[in-house]
Design a protein around this motif. Sequence first.
Motif, PDB file in Angstrom:
ATOM      1  N   MET A   1       0.841  -1.183   0.000  1.00 16.93           N
ATOM      2  CA  MET A   1       0.000   0.000   0.000  1.00 16.93           C
ATOM      3  C   MET A   1       0.883   1.242   0.000  1.00 16.93           C
ATOM      4  N   ALA A   2       0.414   2.273  -0.659  1.00 12.28           N
ATOM      5  CA  ALA A   2       1.153   3.523  -0.771  1.00 12.28           C
ATOM      6  C   ALA A   2       1.207   4.257   0.568  1.00 12.28           C
ATOM      7  N   LYS A   3       2.229   5.089   0.731  1.00 15.20           N
ATOM      8  CA  LYS A   3       2.329   5.936   1.921  1.00 15.20           C
ATOM      9  C   LYS A   3       1.505   7.190   1.669  1.00 15.20           C
ATOM     10  N   VAL A  27      -7.503   3.028   4.428  1.00 13.44           N
ATOM     11  CA  VAL A  27      -6.152   3.517   4.164  1.00 13.44           C
ATOM     12  C   VAL A  27      -5.533   4.055   5.459  1.00 13.44           C
ATOM     13  N   ASP A  28      -4.325   3.606   5.745  1.00 16.52           N
ATOM     14  CA  ASP A  28      -3.551   4.189   6.835  1.00 16.52           C
ATOM     15  C   ASP A  28      -2.863   5.433   6.296  1.00 16.52           C
ATOM     16  N   PHE A  58      -0.596  13.928   0.109  1.00 15.07           N
ATOM     17  CA  PHE A  58       0.505  13.363  -0.664  1.00 15.07           C
ATOM     18  C   PHE A  58       0.381  11.845  -0.654  1.00 15.07           C
ATOM     19  N   ILE A  59       0.560  11.246  -1.812  1.00 16.40           N
ATOM     20  CA  ILE A  59       0.560   9.789  -1.924  1.00 16.40           C
ATOM     21  C   ILE A  59       1.912   9.382  -2.488  1.00 16.40           C
ATOM     22  N   ALA A  84      -2.650   1.684  -4.331  1.00 16.56           N
ATOM     23  CA  ALA A  84      -2.134   0.320  -4.425  1.00 16.56           C
ATOM     24  C   ALA A  84      -0.644   0.291  -4.762  1.00 16.56           C
ATOM     25  N   ALA A  85      -0.115   1.414  -5.206  1.00 18.36           N
ATOM     26  CA  ALA A  85       1.286   1.450  -5.663  1.00 18.36           C
ATOM     27  C   ALA A  85       2.257   1.074  -4.589  1.00 18.36           C
TER      28      ALA A  85
END
Length: 85
Positions: A1-3, A27-28, A58-59, A84-85
């Motif tokens: 999972m993306a930040k 999502v965290d 920001f992702i 999902a990146a």
Amino acid sequence: MAKVEIYTKATCPYCQRAKRLLDGKGVDYVETDILRTPGERDTMIGRAGGKSTVPQIFIDGKHVGGSDDLAALERGGRLDALLAA
């Protein structure tokens, strides 16, 4: 999972809306309240290309904008791919 990082203020309804969307997707995220953490407002403005309103999201380090921008990504079916990146 993306930040995912989100700069907020406690009383901001747009911040609450963005967090609800992210929470609804499970999502965290790392939340930074710009009023409680000295210097973070300036950090946010620098990272967001001069934008000073909250939220700023920001992702994976990429600025995606504010609450309306996040909602537009969701409506357009592009948010899940970024997360999902």
